[in-house]
Design a protein around this motif. Structure first.
Motif, PDB file in Angstrom:
ATOM      1  N   GLU A   2       0.855  -1.171   0.000  1.00 45.42           N
ATOM      2  CA  GLU A   2       0.000   0.000   0.000  1.00 45.42           C
ATOM      3  C   GLU A   2       0.897   1.228   0.000  1.00 45.42           C
ATOM      4  N   ARG A   7       1.864   6.912   6.822  1.00 42.22           N
ATOM      5  CA  ARG A   7       2.265   7.684   7.998  1.00 42.22           C
ATOM      6  C   ARG A   7       3.795   7.710   8.090  1.00 42.22           C
ATOM      7  N   TYR A 186      -1.643   4.455  15.635  1.00 35.32           N
ATOM      8  CA  TYR A 186      -1.867   4.198  14.213  1.00 35.32           C
ATOM      9  C   TYR A 186      -2.443   2.789  14.001  1.00 35.32           C
ATOM     10  N   GLU A 189      -6.120   2.895  14.881  1.00 35.64           N
ATOM     11  CA  GLU A 189      -6.863   3.551  13.786  1.00 35.64           C
ATOM     12  C   GLU A 189      -6.987   2.616  12.593  1.00 35.64           C
ATOM     13  N   PHE A 190      -5.891   1.931  12.288  1.00 34.00           N
ATOM     14  CA  PHE A 190      -5.871   1.058  11.119  1.00 34.00           C
ATOM     15  C   PHE A 190      -6.869  -0.093  11.282  1.00 34.00           C
ATOM     16  N   SER A 191      -6.907  -0.705  12.481  1.00 34.35           N
ATOM     17  CA  SER A 191      -7.839  -1.823  12.625  1.00 34.35           C
ATOM     18  C   SER A 191      -9.290  -1.344  12.669  1.00 34.35           C
ATOM     19  N   GLN A 192      -9.524  -0.143  13.226  1.00 33.44           N
ATOM     20  CA  GLN A 192     -10.904   0.396  13.198  1.00 33.44           C
ATOM     21  C   GLN A 192     -11.344   0.604  11.751  1.00 33.44           C
ATOM     22  N   LYS A 193     -10.439   1.153  10.942  1.00 28.82           N
ATOM     23  CA  LYS A 193     -10.744   1.409   9.532  1.00 28.82           C
ATOM     24  C   LYS A 193     -11.041   0.089   8.794  1.00 28.82           C
ATOM     25  N   GLN A 194     -10.231  -0.897   9.096  1.00 30.99           N
ATOM     26  CA  GLN A 194     -10.412  -2.212   8.450  1.00 30.99           C
ATOM     27  C   GLN A 194     -11.761  -2.827   8.830  1.00 30.99           C
ATOM     28  N   ASN A 195     -12.101  -2.723  10.144  1.00 24.63           N
ATOM     29  CA  ASN A 195     -13.370  -3.283  10.616  1.00 24.63           C
ATOM     30  C   ASN A 195     -14.550  -2.586   9.953  1.00 24.63           C
ATOM     31  N   LEU A 196     -14.429  -1.264   9.820  1.00 20.88           N
ATOM     32  CA  LEU A 196     -15.484  -0.477   9.187  1.00 20.88           C
ATOM     33  C   LEU A 196     -15.650  -0.895   7.714  1.00 20.88           C
ATOM     34  N   GLU A 197     -14.531  -1.060   7.051  1.00 18.47           N
ATOM     35  CA  GLU A 197     -14.573  -1.454   5.631  1.00 18.47           C
ATOM     36  C   GLU A 197     -15.235  -2.824   5.464  1.00 18.47           C
TER      37      GLU A 197
END
Ligand code: SF4
Ligand code: SF4
Length: 203
Positions: A2, A7, A186, A189-197
């Motif tokens: 990616e 960051r 970070y 944040e990254f795992s929250q974003k992944q869960n949301l996706e």
């Protein structure tokens, strides 16, 4: 890998693969025999010089599976911009393993520092400390190519953690105490974003 909006922490770009790449909970030399050292490593010229300076001490702790002939320890130096000095020097192989790996699977360069009550990584090449992490063009990422060759830490049944969780001490060595705190944030944040996706994709 990616690539956009990565960051930057303590001068290094972070590849979020480090948060999700599965890995063992800890290295266990009794099981893996240190097989990541079977291929040798590229050291920075400065690291190579530091090792040569203490050659007599290293020889004292080598076993009969290792060569005590210093001329057989390193390859010819070569230009490589991934290294601070601009010059990389590879360790040679002997008996199918890095010249510094003993028959029990321990790195002699680390072993002597510990025997002498020094900081354990005082003489250890940075790339050895970091594996399976790697710094590539200023990005902290995973050396998937080398990891794929492993028979213990790359087996899914043994991978009960992630590289980030297992290698925090190593990452902190690179990015410092503040850097690791930033990385913890970070990572969340990254795992929250992944869960949301994931949630959005199933809806
Ligand atoms: S990285 Fe893998 S092969 Fe290397 S010491 Fe750890 S568990 Fe063993
Ligand atoms: S220098 Fe030590 S840690 Fe690095 S590859 Fe050789 S034996 Fe392994």
């Amino acid at each position: 890998m990616e690539n956009d909006n990565r960051r930057v922490i303590n001068g290094y770009k972070i590849d979020p693969i480090i948060f999700k790449q599965p890995f063992v909970k800890s290295c266990d030399i009794c099981i893996c025999s240190g097989e990541c050292c079977y291929y040798g490593v590229y050291t920075d010229k400065f690291e190579h010089e530091k090792i040569i300076e203490i050659k007599e001490r290293i020889i004292k702790s080598m076993d009969d599976s290792q060569t005590k002939n210093v001329d057989l320890w390193f390859e010819e130096p070569q230009e490589d911009t991934d290294f601070e000095s601009g010059i990389a020097v590879g360790t040679e192989l002997h008996n199918g393993k890095c010249v510094f790996l003993d028959k029990q699977g321990f790195c002699t360069v680390q072993k002597i520092a510990m025997e002498d009550k020094e900081f354990k990584w005082k003489y250890k090449p940075l790339y050895c400390i970091l594996f399976p992490l790697i710094i590539e063009n200023g990005v902290i990422t995973v050396d998937t190519e080398h990891l794929d060759r492993m028979h213990y830490c790359n087996k899914s049944e043994n991978q009960v953690s992630t590289i980030f969780e297992t290698c925090k001490e190593e990452i902190e060595y690179l990015v410092g105490k503040d850097g690791i705190k930033e990385l913890e944030e970070y990572s969340k944040e990254f795992s929250q974003k992944q869960n949301l996706e994931k949630k959005v994709s199933v809806e």
